[in-house]
Design a protein around this motif. Structure first.
Motif, PDB file in Angstrom:
ATOM      1  N   LEU A   4       0.859  -1.173   0.000  1.00  0.00           N
ATOM      2  CA  LEU A   4       0.000   0.000   0.000  1.00  0.00           C
ATOM      3  C   LEU A   4       0.898   1.226   0.000  1.00  0.00           C
ATOM      4  O   LEU A   4       1.731   1.383   0.899  1.00  0.00           O
ATOM      5  N   VAL A   5       0.740   2.064  -0.986  1.00  0.00           N
ATOM      6  CA  VAL A   5       1.596   3.240  -1.124  1.00  0.00           C
ATOM      7  C   VAL A   5       0.744   4.487  -0.969  1.00  0.00           C
ATOM      8  O   VAL A   5      -0.144   4.754  -1.781  1.00  0.00           O
ATOM      9  N   VAL A  92       0.230  11.264  11.688  1.00  0.00           N
ATOM     10  CA  VAL A  92       0.603  10.361  10.604  1.00  0.00           C
ATOM     11  C   VAL A  92      -0.670   9.625  10.179  1.00  0.00           C
ATOM     12  O   VAL A  92      -1.358   9.051  11.038  1.00  0.00           O
ATOM     13  N   TYR A  93      -0.952   9.665   8.894  1.00  0.00           N
ATOM     14  CA  TYR A  93      -2.166   9.053   8.364  1.00  0.00           C
ATOM     15  C   TYR A  93      -1.809   7.725   7.695  1.00  0.00           C
ATOM     16  O   TYR A  93      -0.888   7.667   6.863  1.00  0.00           O
ATOM     17  N   TYR A  94      -2.571   6.693   8.040  1.00  0.00           N
ATOM     18  CA  TYR A  94      -2.312   5.341   7.553  1.00  0.00           C
ATOM     19  C   TYR A  94      -3.491   4.838   6.732  1.00  0.00           C
ATOM     20  O   TYR A  94      -4.651   4.947   7.153  1.00  0.00           O
ATOM     21  N   ILE A 101     -11.839 -11.941   3.285  1.00  0.00           N
ATOM     22  CA  ILE A 101     -11.660 -12.988   4.297  1.00  0.00           C
ATOM     23  C   ILE A 101     -11.065 -12.405   5.579  1.00  0.00           C
ATOM     24  O   ILE A 101     -10.565 -13.142   6.422  1.00  0.00           O
ATOM     25  N   GLY A 102     -11.141 -11.079   5.718  1.00  0.00           N
ATOM     26  CA  GLY A 102     -10.780 -10.441   6.972  1.00  0.00           C
ATOM     27  C   GLY A 102      -9.311 -10.133   7.183  1.00  0.00           C
ATOM     28  O   GLY A 102      -8.911  -9.766   8.291  1.00  0.00           O
ATOM     29  N   GLU A 103      -8.502 -10.252   6.161  1.00  0.00           N
ATOM     30  CA  GLU A 103      -7.080  -9.929   6.293  1.00  0.00           C
ATOM     31  C   GLU A 103      -6.888  -8.421   6.145  1.00  0.00           C
ATOM     32  O   GLU A 103      -7.439  -7.806   5.238  1.00  0.00           O
ATOM     33  N   ASP A 104      -6.084  -7.854   7.042  1.00  0.00           N
ATOM     34  CA  ASP A 104      -5.816  -6.420   7.039  1.00  0.00           C
ATOM     35  C   ASP A 104      -4.432  -6.132   6.484  1.00  0.00           C
ATOM     36  O   ASP A 104      -3.464  -6.836   6.802  1.00  0.00           O
ATOM     37  N   TYR A 105      -4.349  -5.055   5.713  1.00  0.00           N
ATOM     38  CA  TYR A 105      -3.088  -4.569   5.192  1.00  0.00           C
ATOM     39  C   TYR A 105      -2.975  -3.086   5.527  1.00  0.00           C
ATOM     40  O   TYR A 105      -3.977  -2.365   5.513  1.00  0.00           O
ATOM     41  N   TRP A 106      -1.727  -2.661   5.818  1.00  0.00           N
ATOM     42  CA  TRP A 106      -1.494  -1.283   6.235  1.00  0.00           C
ATOM     43  C   TRP A 106      -0.390  -0.647   5.411  1.00  0.00           C
ATOM     44  O   TRP A 106       0.599  -1.294   5.059  1.00  0.00           O
ATOM     45  N   GLY A 107      -0.568   0.644   5.136  1.00  0.00           N
ATOM     46  CA  GLY A 107       0.510   1.409   4.543  1.00  0.00           C
ATOM     47  C   GLY A 107       1.496   1.842   5.614  1.00  0.00           C
ATOM     48  O   GLY A 107       1.262   1.655   6.811  1.00  0.00           O
ATOM     49  N   LYS A 108       2.585   2.465   5.175  1.00  0.00           N
ATOM     50  CA  LYS A 108       3.629   2.892   6.109  1.00  0.00           C
ATOM     51  C   LYS A 108       3.322   4.238   6.750  1.00  0.00           C
ATOM     52  O   LYS A 108       3.970   4.629   7.710  1.00  0.00           O
TER      53      LYS A 108
END
Length: 116
Positions: A4-5, A92-94, A101-108
């Motif tokens: 995620l960019v 800081v905004y993420y 299927i409920g998997e979470d991904y996060w940006g830096k």
């Protein structure tokens, strides 16, 4: 590898506007909700806004009427239009994406600083 960019953060004066973008790549399986969170200095990360795949939105009370979340499903991208910015929006905004299927991904994270 899912990435995620985020982009669009920066320094702005009180009352100004910024637009954040977050593009997902790497083959995320069936994106469901997309959201923005923020962490101000000394505080926990908190939800700012969320948008469902169907476009239903919800916002933190502190940003209602000033921020707008939107998404482009074809490009796996989420946006946050921030207007009437206040010094207390400094954080800081993420970007956050959850698949079906409920998997979470996060940006830096991207820094937003609002000067008074």
């Amino acid at each position: 590898q899912v990435q995620l960019v985020e982009s669009g953060g920066g320094l702005v004066q009180s009352g100004g506007s910024l637009r954040l973008s977050c593009a997902a790549s790497g083959g995320i399986f069936s994106i469901n909700a997309m959201a923005w969170h923020r962490r101000a200095p000394g505080n926990q990360r908190r939800l700012v806004a969320r948008i469902s795949r169907g476009g239903i939105t919800n916002y933190a009370d502190s940003v209602k009427g000033r921020f707008t979340i939107s998404r482009d499903n074809a490009k796996n991208t989420v946006f946050l239009q921030m207007n009437s910015l206040k010094p207390e929006d400094t954080a800081v905004y993420y970007c956050n994406i959850r698949n079906s299927i409920g998997e979470d991904y996060w940006g830096k994270g991207t820094q937003v600083t609002v000067s008074s």
